[in-house]
Write an enzyme that holds these catalytic residues in place. Structure first.
Site, PDB file in Angstrom:
ATOM      1  N   CYS A   2     -45.131 -27.901 -40.289  1.00 41.05           N
ATOM      2  CA  CYS A   2     -46.374 -27.131 -40.393  1.00 41.05           C
ATOM      3  C   CYS A   2     -46.917 -27.205 -40.880  1.00 41.05           C
ATOM      4  O   CYS A   2     -46.642 -27.338 -42.400  1.00 41.05           O
ATOM      5  CB  CYS A   2     -45.971 -25.858 -40.102  1.00 41.05           C
ATOM      6  SG  CYS A   2     -44.802 -25.645 -38.669  1.00 41.05           S
ATOM      7  N   ARG A  27     -48.964 -34.510 -42.751  1.00 37.38           N
ATOM      8  CA  ARG A  27     -47.682 -33.726 -42.360  1.00 37.38           C
ATOM      9  C   ARG A  27     -47.455 -33.814 -41.353  1.00 37.38           C
ATOM     10  O   ARG A  27     -45.714 -33.830 -41.032  1.00 37.38           O
ATOM     11  CB  ARG A  27     -47.783 -32.725 -42.547  1.00 37.38           C
ATOM     12  CG  ARG A  27     -48.374 -31.708 -44.409  1.00 37.38           C
ATOM     13  CD  ARG A  27     -48.406 -30.483 -44.349  1.00 37.38           C
ATOM     14  NE  ARG A  27     -47.243 -29.834 -44.639  1.00 37.38           N
ATOM     15  CZ  ARG A  27     -46.438 -29.581 -45.842  1.00 37.38           C
ATOM     16  NH1 ARG A  27     -46.673 -30.205 -46.829  1.00 37.38           N
ATOM     17  NH2 ARG A  27     -45.922 -28.973 -45.318  1.00 37.38           N
ATOM     18  N   TRP A  75     -45.877 -28.521 -35.779  1.00 34.39           N
ATOM     19  CA  TRP A  75     -44.670 -29.362 -35.856  1.00 34.39           C
ATOM     20  C   TRP A  75     -43.480 -28.376 -35.110  1.00 34.39           C
ATOM     21  O   TRP A  75     -42.546 -27.524 -35.615  1.00 34.39           O
ATOM     22  CB  TRP A  75     -44.882 -29.950 -37.056  1.00 34.39           C
ATOM     23  CG  TRP A  75     -43.831 -31.351 -36.711  1.00 34.39           C
ATOM     24  CD1 TRP A  75     -43.772 -32.929 -36.662  1.00 34.39           C
ATOM     25  CD2 TRP A  75     -41.989 -31.579 -36.207  1.00 34.39           C
ATOM     26  NE1 TRP A  75     -42.569 -33.309 -36.690  1.00 34.39           N
ATOM     27  CE2 TRP A  75     -41.626 -32.467 -36.611  1.00 34.39           C
ATOM     28  CE3 TRP A  75     -40.930 -29.774 -37.180  1.00 34.39           C
ATOM     29  CZ2 TRP A  75     -40.523 -33.093 -36.208  1.00 34.39           C
ATOM     30  CZ3 TRP A  75     -39.411 -30.878 -36.473  1.00 34.39           C
ATOM     31  CH2 TRP A  75     -39.173 -32.247 -36.364  1.00 34.39           C
ATOM     32  N   ASN A 101     -44.635 -21.062 -41.524  1.00 27.87           N
ATOM     33  CA  ASN A 101     -43.988 -22.946 -41.319  1.00 27.87           C
ATOM     34  C   ASN A 101     -42.410 -22.489 -42.225  1.00 27.87           C
ATOM     35  O   ASN A 101     -42.526 -22.106 -42.627  1.00 27.87           O
ATOM     36  CB  ASN A 101     -44.936 -23.684 -43.294  1.00 27.87           C
ATOM     37  CG  ASN A 101     -44.020 -24.477 -43.387  1.00 27.87           C
ATOM     38  OD1 ASN A 101     -43.181 -25.641 -42.492  1.00 27.87           O
ATOM     39  ND2 ASN A 101     -43.956 -25.504 -44.243  1.00 27.87           N
ATOM     40  N   GLY A 102     -41.467 -22.908 -41.434  1.00 26.55           N
ATOM     41  CA  GLY A 102     -40.182 -23.011 -41.886  1.00 26.55           C
ATOM     42  C   GLY A 102     -39.484 -22.679 -40.231  1.00 26.55           C
ATOM     43  O   GLY A 102     -39.907 -22.885 -39.540  1.00 26.55           O
ATOM     44  N   GLU A 506     -35.552 -50.780 -45.288  1.00 24.63           N
ATOM     45  CA  GLU A 506     -37.083 -50.243 -44.947  1.00 24.63           C
ATOM     46  C   GLU A 506     -37.782 -51.249 -44.695  1.00 24.63           C
ATOM     47  O   GLU A 506     -39.110 -50.074 -44.122  1.00 24.63           O
ATOM     48  CB  GLU A 506     -37.404 -50.004 -47.155  1.00 24.63           C
ATOM     49  CG  GLU A 506     -38.809 -49.277 -47.277  1.00 24.63           C
ATOM     50  CD  GLU A 506     -38.762 -48.461 -46.614  1.00 24.63           C
ATOM     51  OE1 GLU A 506     -37.939 -47.630 -46.816  1.00 24.63           O
ATOM     52  OE2 GLU A 506     -40.347 -47.998 -47.194  1.00 24.63           O
ATOM     53  N   LYS A 510     -40.333 -49.152 -41.917  1.00 19.64           N
ATOM     54  CA  LYS A 510     -41.786 -49.176 -41.902  1.00 19.64           C
ATOM     55  C   LYS A 510     -42.590 -49.816 -40.291  1.00 19.64           C
ATOM     56  O   LYS A 510     -43.611 -49.115 -39.641  1.00 19.64           O
ATOM     57  CB  LYS A 510     -42.791 -50.059 -42.650  1.00 19.64           C
ATOM     58  CG  LYS A 510     -42.322 -49.985 -44.666  1.00 19.64           C
ATOM     59  CD  LYS A 510     -43.457 -48.537 -44.445  1.00 19.64           C
ATOM     60  CE  LYS A 510     -42.843 -47.140 -44.352  1.00 19.64           C
ATOM     61  NZ  LYS A 510     -41.125 -46.641 -45.139  1.00 19.64           N
ATOM     62  N   GLU A 513     -41.434 -46.968 -37.603  1.00 20.68           N
ATOM     63  CA  GLU A 513     -42.004 -45.320 -37.717  1.00 20.68           C
ATOM     64  C   GLU A 513     -43.478 -45.413 -36.921  1.00 20.68           C
ATOM     65  O   GLU A 513     -43.973 -44.922 -36.247  1.00 20.68           O
ATOM     66  CB  GLU A 513     -41.865 -45.684 -38.640  1.00 20.68           C
ATOM     67  CG  GLU A 513     -41.084 -44.624 -39.776  1.00 20.68           C
ATOM     68  CD  GLU A 513     -41.320 -44.659 -41.499  1.00 20.68           C
ATOM     69  OE1 GLU A 513     -41.215 -43.247 -42.311  1.00 20.68           O
ATOM     70  OE2 GLU A 513     -41.870 -45.485 -42.314  1.00 20.68           O
ATOM     71  N   HIS A 529     -20.199 -59.301 -37.530  1.00 18.88           N
ATOM     72  CA  HIS A 529     -20.125 -58.062 -37.053  1.00 18.88           C
ATOM     73  C   HIS A 529     -20.979 -57.861 -36.059  1.00 18.88           C
ATOM     74  O   HIS A 529     -19.941 -56.410 -35.711  1.00 18.88           O
ATOM     75  CB  HIS A 529     -19.661 -57.375 -37.688  1.00 18.88           C
ATOM     76  CG  HIS A 529     -18.352 -58.241 -38.869  1.00 18.88           C
ATOM     77  ND1 HIS A 529     -16.970 -58.527 -38.939  1.00 18.88           N
ATOM     78  CD2 HIS A 529     -18.328 -58.529 -40.342  1.00 18.88           C
ATOM     79  CE1 HIS A 529     -16.567 -59.511 -39.644  1.00 18.88           C
ATOM     80  NE2 HIS A 529     -18.080 -59.476 -40.773  1.00 18.88           N
ATOM     81  N   LYS A 629     -44.684 -35.956 -42.836  1.00 14.37           N
ATOM     82  CA  LYS A 629     -44.520 -36.722 -44.147  1.00 14.37           C
ATOM     83  C   LYS A 629     -43.456 -35.687 -44.857  1.00 14.37           C
ATOM     84  O   LYS A 629     -42.857 -36.206 -45.802  1.00 14.37           O
ATOM     85  CB  LYS A 629     -46.113 -36.269 -44.634  1.00 14.37           C
ATOM     86  CG  LYS A 629     -46.239 -37.092 -45.758  1.00 14.37           C
ATOM     87  CD  LYS A 629     -46.292 -38.771 -46.108  1.00 14.37           C
ATOM     88  CE  LYS A 629     -45.925 -39.108 -46.867  1.00 14.37           C
ATOM     89  NZ  LYS A 629     -45.870 -40.525 -47.621  1.00 14.37           N
TER      90      LYS A 629
HETATM   91  C1  G6P Z   1     -40.201 -37.947 -43.966  1.00 14.10           C
HETATM   92  C2  G6P Z   1     -41.371 -39.083 -44.295  1.00 14.10           C
HETATM   93  C3  G6P Z   1     -40.967 -40.243 -45.211  1.00 14.10           C
HETATM   94  C4  G6P Z   1     -40.144 -39.390 -46.275  1.00 14.10           C
HETATM   95  C5  G6P Z   1     -38.572 -39.393 -45.927  1.00 14.10           C
HETATM   96  C6  G6P Z   1     -38.627 -38.283 -47.234  1.00 14.10           C
HETATM   97  O1  G6P Z   1     -38.957 -38.954 -43.296  1.00 14.10           O
HETATM   98  O2  G6P Z   1     -42.283 -39.464 -42.861  1.00 14.10           O
HETATM   99  O3  G6P Z   1     -42.202 -40.938 -45.689  1.00 14.10           O
HETATM  100  O4  G6P Z   1     -39.386 -40.954 -47.243  1.00 14.10           O
HETATM  101  O5  G6P Z   1     -39.495 -37.576 -45.278  1.00 14.10           O
HETATM  102  O6  G6P Z   1     -39.079 -37.154 -48.394  1.00 14.10           O
HETATM  103  P1  G6P Z   1     -39.649 -37.067 -49.404  1.00 14.10           P
HETATM  104  O7  G6P Z   1     -40.841 -36.065 -49.358  1.00 14.10           O
HETATM  105  O8  G6P Z   1     -38.388 -36.772 -50.057  1.00 14.10           O
HETATM  106  O9  G6P Z   1     -39.164 -38.644 -50.139  1.00 14.10           O
END
Ligand code: G6P
Length: 634
Positions: A2, A27, A75, A101-102, A506, A510, A513, A529, A629
């Protein structure tokens, strides 16, 4: 998660709040809303499901006049995304409006009590209890009512509240969810993060847990939950508006990928003084780090992958054993930490709830804590004993790219710093390593320049891939239903070994996502395995095989995939001729670099690959569905 934006001043608030909410879109959210104090003694609320443009459309037909307003991007946590569950929420009399937010953890109990008192709830959210509680305790002073209500609430919150009886005033508070006060001229702002404030001001106050702030056009005051004044510093942020704009790129993600050489270069030139690494801002005593007997790294998502890479090089360059944990796992086991443990928390936002909780756990156990953060003044940065900022500028795309390579660069330097303190590297090796590290920005730039030149080819390959992908899907769906049940129809497997195993994780992250294609990262040596069972002509296998001590092993793994008809897309060092014998579907080349630093290069084409596929698929690249985010709830 949020987002909150609030404004009080001389200007019409509606459009300013909408603009602020747009900056918070990244976000992650599913609905949005606004409450405006429209003069006189009433509050108007408009809210809707979906994108902010839906709210904008709504407000075109029902504009609300007024110079004080709060807005929200939601959110969903409690209750489906819908108009009813969108914020702001009002009390029964509609004199109080709240955005939050929370998570209110005791909301069931509070709701039951309030219902027993005759309150009728209009939504399924936890936030609505806050509005009713404030309404219940309101006796002509909004700040008192907010404080009284917060005393009954358990959980995490950043809230902003309006009362129809107190014009030109917003009361806000925070506990474990971010909230920043923006200081203007005869106007003031509130926002979940600084990126939303940059259009208006660079002077901000980071609120702390337990702070209750009242803003009016004339100024602000901050008190604690008992009403005692508290002092908070106003800081000038160094980010500027241009950094938070696309700057001619089609997407923030692409812009941020292209920023990487500059950011890595800046980190290196700021921290490297000849053959010495300097972290002047690191307040933790060097002796404490020199005495450490282990390093524990905690992080989430992409930052966790940076931590996994760091394990390899910290162990190679120093005498320290390293464990890496996802924050959400770390906090619920019983990690053995003591004052000789250095806990490194990595977080772009500095607000990730699980990482913050892990950090607090580490401090409780007496460990030395160092955080690697991007957002200045964020909670994790403030609560760590020492912080190293990545200074990568605002990262707006949800899929993290530049934060990752910036975190890696800082961690490489931190490893060299540990080695320096502990005397584990001789001068000759240090010199060689540093000169190799200094080559990275130019080599990254070479990869990006080549992408720019071959852009059409990347787009054509993505198009070709799209065709093959959908052919593969339809083949299984239409012509061979039995087989479909037994065989994978279209997914990506990313394989890497050693220090590039986390690159595989990673790269896969990507792709999934932003394109929603199933993708899995695996250590290539583990292929036999499990994942080998999935190989036929359909999965696309990205094989990260730069020149390294495990290159031959990677080639054997690739051969095993080819022998089963799998399509391979290798990432190799320029000039690798052997790979052609294995008939790759596409080939990705990176410049030659010491294996130790290769993760800084191998990830770049994988970011571009995910971007190209998602673009070809027409996905919402910067704001993928369901993702946030900054994950500020558990
Ligand atoms: C969310 C974001 C990712 C990020 C992760 C950790 O999943 O979408 O892009 O890597 O949080 O966030 P931080 O701000 O702690 O790096």
């Amino acid at each position: 998660m949020c987002g909150i934006f609030g404004y009080t001043g001389q200007r019409q608030a509606q459009d300013l709040v909408l603009q602020g909410l747009k900056h918070l879109e990244y976000r992650g959210y599913d609905s949005s809303g606004i409450a405006v104090q429209n003069g006189g003694s009433s509050i108007s609320i408009e809210k809707t499901h979906g994108k902010i443009r839906n709210l904008e459309e709504l407000l075109k037909t029902h504009p609300i006049k007024g110079t004080t307003a709060i807005g929200h991007t939601r959110w969903a946590t409690h209750g489906m995304p819908s108009r009813e569950n969108a914020h702001p929420h009002a009390d029964s009399s509609s004199h109080i409006a709240v955005v939050h937010n929370g998570i209110i953890e005791n909301f069931f109990d509070l709701k039951k009590t309030l219902e027993g008192e005759g309150v009728k709830f209009r939504s399924e959210t936890d936030t609505e209890v806050v509005a009713h509680l404030i309404g219940k305790y309101y006796r002509g002073n909004l700040e008192n009512a907010v404080r009284r209500a917060l005393r009954e609430i358990k959980g995490t919150y950043a809230i902003a509240v309006l009362s129809s009886a107190e014009p030109d005033k917003i009361v806000a508070a925070r506990w474990d969810s971010p909230l920043v006060l923006g200081v203007g001229e005869r106007e003031n702002y509130l926002a979940s993060d600084v990126a939303a404030l940059l259009d208006h001001t660079q002077r901000v106050v980071y609120l702390d847990n337990g702070d209750v702030v009242t803003i009016t056009p004339a100024g602000s005051s901050i008190n604690d939950l008992n009403g005692r004044p508290v002092k908070r510093e106003t800081v000038k942020i160094t980010w500027n508006v241009a950094q938070a704009k696309k700057g001619g790129y089609e997407h923030y993600m692409l812009k941020e990928i292209f920023e990487q050489p500059g950011i890595v270069g800046a980190i290196l030139s700021e921290r490297l003084k000849g053959q010495k690494v300097r972290f002047d801002e690191l307040t933790i005593k060097p002796a404490r780090l020199a005495r450490a007997d282990k390093v524990v790294i905690i992080a989430c998502g992409t930052a966790y992958h940076a931590g996994l890479v760091a394990k390899y090089f910290i162990e190679e360059l120093t005498d320290l054993p390293v464990w890496v944990d996802t924050s959400s796992e770390f906090r619920y086991r019983d990690p053995k930490l003591d004052k000789r443990t250095v806990v490194i928390t990595i977080s772009q936002s500095g607000e990730t709830a699980d990482t913050l909780a892990g950090l607090r756990e580490a401090r409780k156990k007496g460990a030395a804590t160092v955080s690697v953060c991007n957002v200045l003044g964020s909670t994790i940065a403030r609560e760590s004993e020492g912080v190293i900022y990545t200074h990568a500028g605002p990262e707006i795309a949800v899929a993290s790219t530049k934060a990752y390579t910036a975190q890696l660069t800082v961690l490489y330097l931190l490893a060299l710093y540990f080695a320096q303190l502990r005397g584990t590297l001789d001068a000759k090796r240090t010199k060689r390593l540093i000169s190799e590290l200094l080559r990275v920005p130019a080599l990254m730039q070479r990869i990006l320049d080549r992408y720019k030149k071959d852009r059409q080819e990347w787009a054509d390959n993505a198009h070709d891939f799209n065709r093959r992908y959908h052919e593969a899907l339809s083949k299984y769906v239409e012509s061979d239903p039995q087989r479909r049940k037994r065989s994978p129809s279209g997914f990506f497997l990313y394989l890497g070994r050693n220090i590039n195993y986390p690159t595989a994780l990673e790269g896969a992250l990507k792709l999934k996502e932003i394109s929603y294609i199933p993708a899995e990262g695996y250590p290539a040596g583990e292929m036999k395995h499990g994942p080998i069972a999935l190989i036929d002509e359909n999965p696309w296998v990205i094989c990260i095989a730069p020149k390294s001590r495990t290159y031959d092993k990677m080639i054997s793994n690739i051969q095993e995939i080819r022998a089963r008809g799998g399509c391979i897309i290798p990432v190799v060092t320029e000039g690798d001729t052997e790979i052609h014998r294995l008939q790759p579907m596409y080939l990705i080349e990176i410049p030659e670099i010491d294996e130790l630093f290769s993760p800084l290069l191998t990830i770049v084409p994988l970011q571009l690959l995910a971007y190209s596929v998602a673009r070809e698929f027409g996905e919402d690249i910067d704001q993928p569905r369901n993702l946030a985010k900054s994950v500020t709830v558990e």
